[in-house]
Design an enzyme around this catalytic site. Structure first.
Site, PDB file in Angstrom:
ATOM      1  N   CYS A  85      -2.381  -0.357   7.506  1.00  0.00           N
ATOM      2  CA  CYS A  85      -1.617   0.886   7.398  1.00  0.00           C
ATOM      3  C   CYS A  85      -1.763   1.748   8.644  1.00  0.00           C
ATOM      4  O   CYS A  85      -0.790   2.351   9.098  1.00  0.00           O
ATOM      5  CB  CYS A  85      -2.038   1.646   6.144  1.00  0.00           C
ATOM      6  SG  CYS A  85      -1.598   0.771   4.619  1.00  0.00           S
ATOM      7  N   HIS A 139       0.842  -1.191   0.000  1.00  0.00           N
ATOM      8  CA  HIS A 139       0.000   0.000   0.000  1.00  0.00           C
ATOM      9  C   HIS A 139       0.877   1.242   0.000  1.00  0.00           C
ATOM     10  O   HIS A 139       2.026   1.218   0.454  1.00  0.00           O
ATOM     11  CB  HIS A 139      -0.903   0.017   1.226  1.00  0.00           C
ATOM     12  CG  HIS A 139      -1.984  -1.006   1.198  1.00  0.00           C
ATOM     13  ND1 HIS A 139      -3.081  -0.951   2.032  1.00  0.00           N
ATOM     14  CD2 HIS A 139      -2.148  -2.126   0.452  1.00  0.00           C
ATOM     15  CE1 HIS A 139      -3.865  -1.977   1.795  1.00  0.00           C
ATOM     16  NE2 HIS A 139      -3.324  -2.714   0.842  1.00  0.00           N
ATOM     17  N   CYS A 146      -6.223   1.851   5.836  1.00  0.00           N
ATOM     18  CA  CYS A 146      -6.857   0.595   6.228  1.00  0.00           C
ATOM     19  C   CYS A 146      -6.283   0.168   7.584  1.00  0.00           C
ATOM     20  O   CYS A 146      -5.342   0.789   8.092  1.00  0.00           O
ATOM     21  CB  CYS A 146      -6.588  -0.465   5.163  1.00  0.00           C
ATOM     22  SG  CYS A 146      -4.869  -1.049   5.133  1.00  0.00           S
ATOM     23  N   GLU A 163       0.927   3.867   1.848  1.00  0.00           N
ATOM     24  CA  GLU A 163       1.431   4.263   3.158  1.00  0.00           C
ATOM     25  C   GLU A 163       2.629   3.424   3.582  1.00  0.00           C
ATOM     26  O   GLU A 163       3.602   3.949   4.136  1.00  0.00           O
ATOM     27  CB  GLU A 163       0.344   4.124   4.243  1.00  0.00           C
ATOM     28  CG  GLU A 163      -0.885   4.950   3.994  1.00  0.00           C
ATOM     29  CD  GLU A 163      -2.002   4.184   3.302  1.00  0.00           C
ATOM     30  OE1 GLU A 163      -3.164   4.392   3.653  1.00  0.00           O
ATOM     31  OE2 GLU A 163      -1.707   3.372   2.392  1.00  0.00           O
TER      32      GLU A 163
END
Length: 153
Positions: free
Chosen positions: A86, A53, A83, A55
């Site tokens: 993260c 992801h 999410c 992040e």
């Protein structure tokens, strides 16, 4: 601190994800002087890695740049609410501030579905500011998924 300025840079990262046909999420980490120390965009498909992801990539980059595991003097700007994975990484990295664009009604873990970043039982709680450039960030995601649904017909 100009949150819109930071989010505009994260938005440019999200556009890189669009080019790669990834979910358009971008993230940028800034130090206390406003210098970019890490950035990333979703690379889940490209790397065949569910943890790739924006992040996570931006955090790893920032930690390598600063040679530290803690980012308490830093701000991360991300185009979509993190999410649970993260948000947990942000707490573990002791990020000082999180700013995000679009709220995520399905997986948002900075207050929408879960509140990992605000959970008082955890050892760290960053400042959180949501809805920065929300229309642009949400629009980019909506356009991406609309096109994706159109391709699958």
């Amino acid at each position: 601190m100009n949150f819109t300025h930071y989010m505009a840079i994260a938005f440019k990262e999200a556009l890189k994800a669009v080019e790669k046909k990834e979910v358009p999420v971008g993230a940028v980490v800034f130090d206390s002087n406003g210098n970019i120390v890490g950035k990333g965009y979703n690379q889940v498909e490209e790397l065949s890695d569910a943890t790739a992801h924006a992040e996570m990539i931006a955090l790893t980059s920032a930690m390598a740049t600063l040679n530290t595991k803690y980012l308490d003097d830093c701000t991360i700007a991300v185009t979509m609410e993190p999410c649970p994975m993260c948000a947990g990484a942000l707490v573990n990295a002791k990020i000082g501030r999180l700013i995000f664009g679009a709220y995520d009604p399905k997986m948002g873990a900075a207050g929408t579905v879960l509140n990992i970043t605000g959970c008082r039982e955890l050892n760290h709680n960053p400042e959180v500011f949501g809805g920065i450039m929300e229309q642009q960030c949400s629009g980019l995601l909506q356009d991406f998924f609309r096109e994706l649904r159109g391709r699958s017909r």
